[in-house]
Scaffold this active site. Structure first.
Site, PDB file in Angstrom:
ATOM      1  CG  ASN A   1     -11.471   3.195  -8.890  1.00  0.00           C
ATOM      2  OD1 ASN A   1     -11.153   1.519  -8.853  1.00  0.00           O
ATOM      3  ND2 ASN A   1     -11.750   4.263  -9.763  1.00  0.00           N
TER       4      ASN A   1
ATOM      5  CB  THR B   1     -16.510  -2.106 -12.283  1.00  0.00           C
ATOM      6  OG1 THR B   1     -15.966  -3.039 -11.039  1.00  0.00           O
ATOM      7  CG2 THR B   1     -17.928  -1.832 -12.783  1.00  0.00           C
ATOM      8  CB  SER B   2     -13.873  -6.364 -13.805  1.00  0.00           C
ATOM      9  OG  SER B   2     -13.398  -6.976 -13.183  1.00  0.00           O
TER      10      SER B   2
ATOM     11  CG  LEU C   1     -11.380  -0.407 -22.572  1.00  0.00           C
ATOM     12  CD1 LEU C   1     -10.221  -0.423 -22.501  1.00  0.00           C
ATOM     13  CD2 LEU C   1     -11.865   0.448 -23.782  1.00  0.00           C
TER      14      LEU C   1
ATOM     15  CG  HIS D   1     -14.040  -1.566  -2.262  1.00  0.00           C
ATOM     16  ND1 HIS D   1     -13.981  -2.282  -3.450  1.00  0.00           N
ATOM     17  CD2 HIS D   1     -14.950  -2.498  -1.709  1.00  0.00           C
ATOM     18  CE1 HIS D   1     -15.081  -3.479  -3.379  1.00  0.00           C
ATOM     19  NE2 HIS D   1     -15.598  -3.214  -2.810  1.00  0.00           N
TER      20      HIS D   1
ATOM     21  CE1 TYR E   1      -3.315  -2.926   1.056  1.00  0.00           C
ATOM     22  CE2 TYR E   1      -4.247  -1.595  -0.262  1.00  0.00           C
ATOM     23  CZ  TYR E   1      -4.170  -2.718   0.389  1.00  0.00           C
ATOM     24  OH  TYR E   1      -5.343  -3.635  -0.391  1.00  0.00           O
TER      25      TYR E   1
HETATM   26  C1  BV8 Z   1     -17.737  -9.729   1.169  1.00  0.00           C
HETATM   27  C2  BV8 Z   1      -9.804  -2.389  -1.742  1.00  0.00           C
HETATM   28  C3  BV8 Z   1     -19.349 -10.294   3.242  1.00  0.00           C
HETATM   29  C4  BV8 Z   1      -8.702  -3.601  -1.685  1.00  0.00           C
HETATM   30  C5  BV8 Z   1     -10.936  -4.321  -2.790  1.00  0.00           C
HETATM   31  C6  BV8 Z   1     -14.632 -16.242  -0.783  1.00  0.00           C
HETATM   32  C7  BV8 Z   1     -13.707 -15.506   0.731  1.00  0.00           C
HETATM   33  C8  BV8 Z   1     -14.233 -14.015   1.161  1.00  0.00           C
HETATM   34  C9  BV8 Z   1     -15.311 -13.379   0.191  1.00  0.00           C
HETATM   35  C10 BV8 Z   1     -15.579 -13.371  -0.613  1.00  0.00           C
HETATM   36  C11 BV8 Z   1     -15.392 -15.292  -1.533  1.00  0.00           C
HETATM   37  N1  BV8 Z   1     -15.689 -15.794  -2.611  1.00  0.00           N
HETATM   38  C12 BV8 Z   1     -16.322 -14.631  -2.790  1.00  0.00           C
HETATM   39  C13 BV8 Z   1     -16.324 -13.564  -2.084  1.00  0.00           C
HETATM   40  C14 BV8 Z   1     -16.659 -12.028  -1.950  1.00  0.00           C
HETATM   41  C15 BV8 Z   1     -15.625 -11.379  -2.434  1.00  0.00           C
HETATM   42  C16 BV8 Z   1     -15.360 -11.113  -3.978  1.00  0.00           C
HETATM   43  O1  BV8 Z   1     -16.743 -10.667  -4.182  1.00  0.00           O
HETATM   44  N2  BV8 Z   1     -14.982 -11.975  -4.491  1.00  0.00           N
HETATM   45  C17 BV8 Z   1     -14.295 -12.090  -6.009  1.00  0.00           C
HETATM   46  C18 BV8 Z   1     -13.084 -11.837  -6.640  1.00  0.00           C
HETATM   47  C19 BV8 Z   1     -14.884 -13.535  -6.493  1.00  0.00           C
HETATM   48  N3  BV8 Z   1     -15.947  -9.740  -2.075  1.00  0.00           N
HETATM   49  C20 BV8 Z   1     -15.546  -9.741  -0.845  1.00  0.00           C
HETATM   50  O2  BV8 Z   1     -14.655  -9.867  -0.674  1.00  0.00           O
HETATM   51  C21 BV8 Z   1     -15.970  -8.276  -0.038  1.00  0.00           C
HETATM   52  N4  BV8 Z   1     -16.590  -8.693   0.779  1.00  0.00           N
HETATM   53  O3  BV8 Z   1     -17.916  -9.678   0.793  1.00  0.00           O
HETATM   54  O4  BV8 Z   1     -17.921  -8.914   2.602  1.00  0.00           O
HETATM   55  C22 BV8 Z   1     -19.706  -9.048   3.524  1.00  0.00           C
HETATM   56  C23 BV8 Z   1     -20.438  -8.990   2.384  1.00  0.00           C
HETATM   57  C24 BV8 Z   1     -22.044  -8.259   2.352  1.00  0.00           C
HETATM   58  C25 BV8 Z   1     -22.238  -7.603   3.363  1.00  0.00           C
HETATM   59  C26 BV8 Z   1     -21.819  -8.334   4.542  1.00  0.00           C
HETATM   60  C27 BV8 Z   1     -20.527  -8.712   4.296  1.00  0.00           C
HETATM   61  C28 BV8 Z   1     -14.912  -6.860  -0.289  1.00  0.00           C
HETATM   62  C29 BV8 Z   1     -14.819  -6.931  -1.311  1.00  0.00           C
HETATM   63  C30 BV8 Z   1     -13.355  -5.621  -1.949  1.00  0.00           C
HETATM   64  C31 BV8 Z   1     -12.042  -6.208  -1.770  1.00  0.00           C
HETATM   65  N5  BV8 Z   1     -10.473  -4.881  -1.492  1.00  0.00           N
HETATM   66  N6  BV8 Z   1     -10.251  -3.499  -3.085  1.00  0.00           N
HETATM   67  C32 BV8 Z   1      -7.145  -2.228  -2.566  1.00  0.00           C
HETATM   68  O5  BV8 Z   1      -7.666  -1.417  -3.669  1.00  0.00           O
HETATM   69  O6  BV8 Z   1      -6.468  -2.587  -2.853  1.00  0.00           O
HETATM   70  S1  BV8 Z   1     -11.812  -5.463  -4.301  1.00  0.00           S
HETATM   71  C33 BV8 Z   1     -10.149  -4.228  -5.860  1.00  0.00           C
HETATM   72  O7  BV8 Z   1     -10.612  -5.574  -6.851  1.00  0.00           O
HETATM   73  C34 BV8 Z   1     -11.354  -2.991  -6.104  1.00  0.00           C
HETATM   74  O8  BV8 Z   1     -11.344  -1.932  -5.128  1.00  0.00           O
HETATM   75  C35 BV8 Z   1     -12.390  -3.488  -7.231  1.00  0.00           C
HETATM   76  O9  BV8 Z   1     -13.150  -3.580  -6.404  1.00  0.00           O
HETATM   77  C36 BV8 Z   1     -11.854  -4.569  -7.382  1.00  0.00           C
HETATM   78  C37 BV8 Z   1     -11.011  -4.873  -9.394  1.00  0.00           C
HETATM   79  O10 BV8 Z   1     -11.984  -4.328  -9.491  1.00  0.00           O
HETATM   80  P1  BV8 Z   1     -12.338  -3.116 -10.645  1.00  0.00           P
HETATM   81  O11 BV8 Z   1     -12.596  -2.014 -10.506  1.00  0.00           O
HETATM   82  O12 BV8 Z   1     -13.311  -3.765 -11.859  1.00  0.00           O
HETATM   83  O13 BV8 Z   1     -10.833  -3.708 -11.799  1.00  0.00           O
HETATM   84  P2  BV8 Z   1     -10.859  -4.461 -12.904  1.00  0.00           P
HETATM   85  O14 BV8 Z   1      -9.091  -3.918 -13.387  1.00  0.00           O
HETATM   86  O15 BV8 Z   1     -11.302  -5.803 -12.512  1.00  0.00           O
HETATM   87  O16 BV8 Z   1     -11.521  -4.403 -13.998  1.00  0.00           O
HETATM   88  C38 BV8 Z   1     -11.512  -3.166 -14.399  1.00  0.00           C
HETATM   89  C39 BV8 Z   1     -12.051  -3.403 -16.080  1.00  0.00           C
HETATM   90  O17 BV8 Z   1     -11.913  -1.775 -16.617  1.00  0.00           O
HETATM   91  C40 BV8 Z   1     -12.569  -4.123 -17.253  1.00  0.00           C
HETATM   92  O18 BV8 Z   1     -12.758  -5.048 -17.598  1.00  0.00           O
HETATM   93  C41 BV8 Z   1     -11.341  -3.529 -18.244  1.00  0.00           C
HETATM   94  O19 BV8 Z   1     -11.756  -3.852 -19.060  1.00  0.00           O
HETATM   95  C42 BV8 Z   1     -11.790  -2.163 -18.085  1.00  0.00           C
HETATM   96  N7  BV8 Z   1     -11.359  -0.580 -18.720  1.00  0.00           N
HETATM   97  C43 BV8 Z   1      -9.911  -0.592 -18.615  1.00  0.00           C
HETATM   98  N8  BV8 Z   1      -9.397   0.514 -18.957  1.00  0.00           N
HETATM   99  C44 BV8 Z   1     -10.714   1.422 -19.080  1.00  0.00           C
HETATM  100  C45 BV8 Z   1     -11.377   0.556 -18.663  1.00  0.00           C
HETATM  101  N9  BV8 Z   1     -12.911   1.117 -19.129  1.00  0.00           N
HETATM  102  C46 BV8 Z   1     -12.886   2.297 -19.760  1.00  0.00           C
HETATM  103  N10 BV8 Z   1     -11.967   2.862 -19.881  1.00  0.00           N
HETATM  104  C47 BV8 Z   1     -10.806   2.488 -19.984  1.00  0.00           C
HETATM  105  N11 BV8 Z   1      -9.620   2.592 -20.077  1.00  0.00           N
END
Ligand code: BV8
Length: 227
Positions: free
Chosen positions: A90, A176-177, A201, A107, A52
């Site tokens: 973000n 967002t993906s 994208l 987040h 971080y």
């Molecule tokens: C929760 C902060 C319970 C940190 C982040 C097993 C164990 C534990 C949990 C889980 C599990 N299985 C599932 C879960 C739930 C889990 C989850 O969803 N996992 C996924 C992987 C399956 N979620 C959690 O754990 C969440 N908490 O569930 O707690 C709960 C819930 C509700 C109520 C009570 C209790 C917490 C999740 C938060 C994690 N922290 N970030 C840090 O940043 O260091 S996540 C982090 O990754 C981001 O914050 C963001 O959310 C994620 C990345 O996603 P995106 O932002 O979409 O980015 P990405 O790169 O993926 O995509 C970018 C997109 O942009 C692409 O599609 C691309 O095509 C596009 N793009 C690129 N350039 C451009 C563009 N588009 C337009 N223009 C451009 N120029």
């Protein structure tokens, strides 16, 4: 007309901040569970602080600036006060630096730290490390952590997000993906009449929930859609 916007890493990509979905799914060379989970922090707090601190320092590089998409959202909010909520996944501060006022960083925020014992949140711009002392309470040595929501932790503002989503007329997802929940599920809580637009994208697992999908760069498409 109530407008809800959800942004992800893609809106900051053109500002020079790498997205998460790198080619090999690693995050700056680390496994997500090692650097963005409470277990990873407990196992190796120094690795997580270093991860971080690197991102915090990068964010303060003056080449990292809000782009046209961030600025268009801030302008739209100025023109539609009270009817707009910007939820971001973000942890960068580009929406705030662009002038957006009503930002909900679900987040967490890179430029804030939190006492792991008391939950108190303070602004933070320097390096954090395992011996960083909490400013007003030297007894809380080493209890500071990034004010960031890790996997398995409860995101911030879920009730406010849910309340706004259930009453919104337009839902705009940008860069967002749609992989991470509960953020990815917000689209499904919007009402049937809501106009849902995805600007990304690439196609995402949520694309089928949107009436309109725009495959273009955020800095081009967002000003056009909001004009
Ligand atoms: C929760 C902060 C319970 C940190 C982040 C097993 C164990 C534990 C949990 C889980 C599990 N299985 C599932 C879960 C739930 C889990 C989850 O969803 N996992 C996924 C992987 C399956 N979620 C959690 O754990 C969440 N908490 O569930 O707690 C709960 C819930 C509700 C109520 C009570 C209790 C917490 C999740 C938060 C994690 N922290 N970030 C840090 O940043 O260091 S996540 C982090 O990754 C981001 O914050 C963001 O959310 C994620 C990345 O996603 P995106 O932002 O979409 O980015 P990405 O790169 O993926 O995509 C970018 C997109 O942009 C692409 O599609 C691309 O095509 C596009 N793009 C690129 N350039 C451009 C563009 N588009 C337009 N223009 C451009 N120029």
């Amino acid at each position: 007309m109530n407008v809800l916007v959800l942004t992800g890493a893609g809106i900051s990509a053109e500002s020079g901040i790498p997205t998460f979905r790198g080619s090999d799914g690693l995050w700056e060379g680390h496994r997500i569970e090692d650097v963005a989970s409470p277990q990873g922090f407990a196992r190796n707090p120094k690795l997580v602080h270093d991860f971080y601190n690197l991102r915090r320092r990068r964010l303060q590089d003056d080449t990292i600036r809000p782009n046209a998409a961030h600025l268009a959202l801030a302008e739209f909010e100025r023109q539609h006060p009270g009817q707009f909520l910007l939820v971001t996944q973000n942890i960068d501060n580009l929406h705030q630096r662009a002038g957006s006022q009503n930002v909900l960083p679900m987040h967490g925020e890179l430029l804030k730290a939190r006492c792991a014992l008391t939950g108190e949140v303070i602004p933070w711009h320097d390096d954090l490390n395992t011996s960083t002392v909490f400013p007003d309470n030297p007894d809380l040595v080493g209890t500071l952590r990034p004010h960031v929501v890790w996997f398995g932790e409860m995101p911030l503002g879920l009730e406010q997000i849910d309340e706004f989503a259930r009453n919104c007329d337009v839902f705009l997802a940008i860069g967002t993906s749609g992989n991470v929940y509960p953020a990815a599920g917000i689209v499904q809580t919007t009402p049937p009449h809501c106009q849902r637009i995805e600007i990304n994208l690439d196609a995402t697992p949520q694309s089928g929930n949107f009436a309109q999908t725009i495959r273009d760069k955020a800095s081009i498409a967002v000003p056009q859609v909001l004009a």
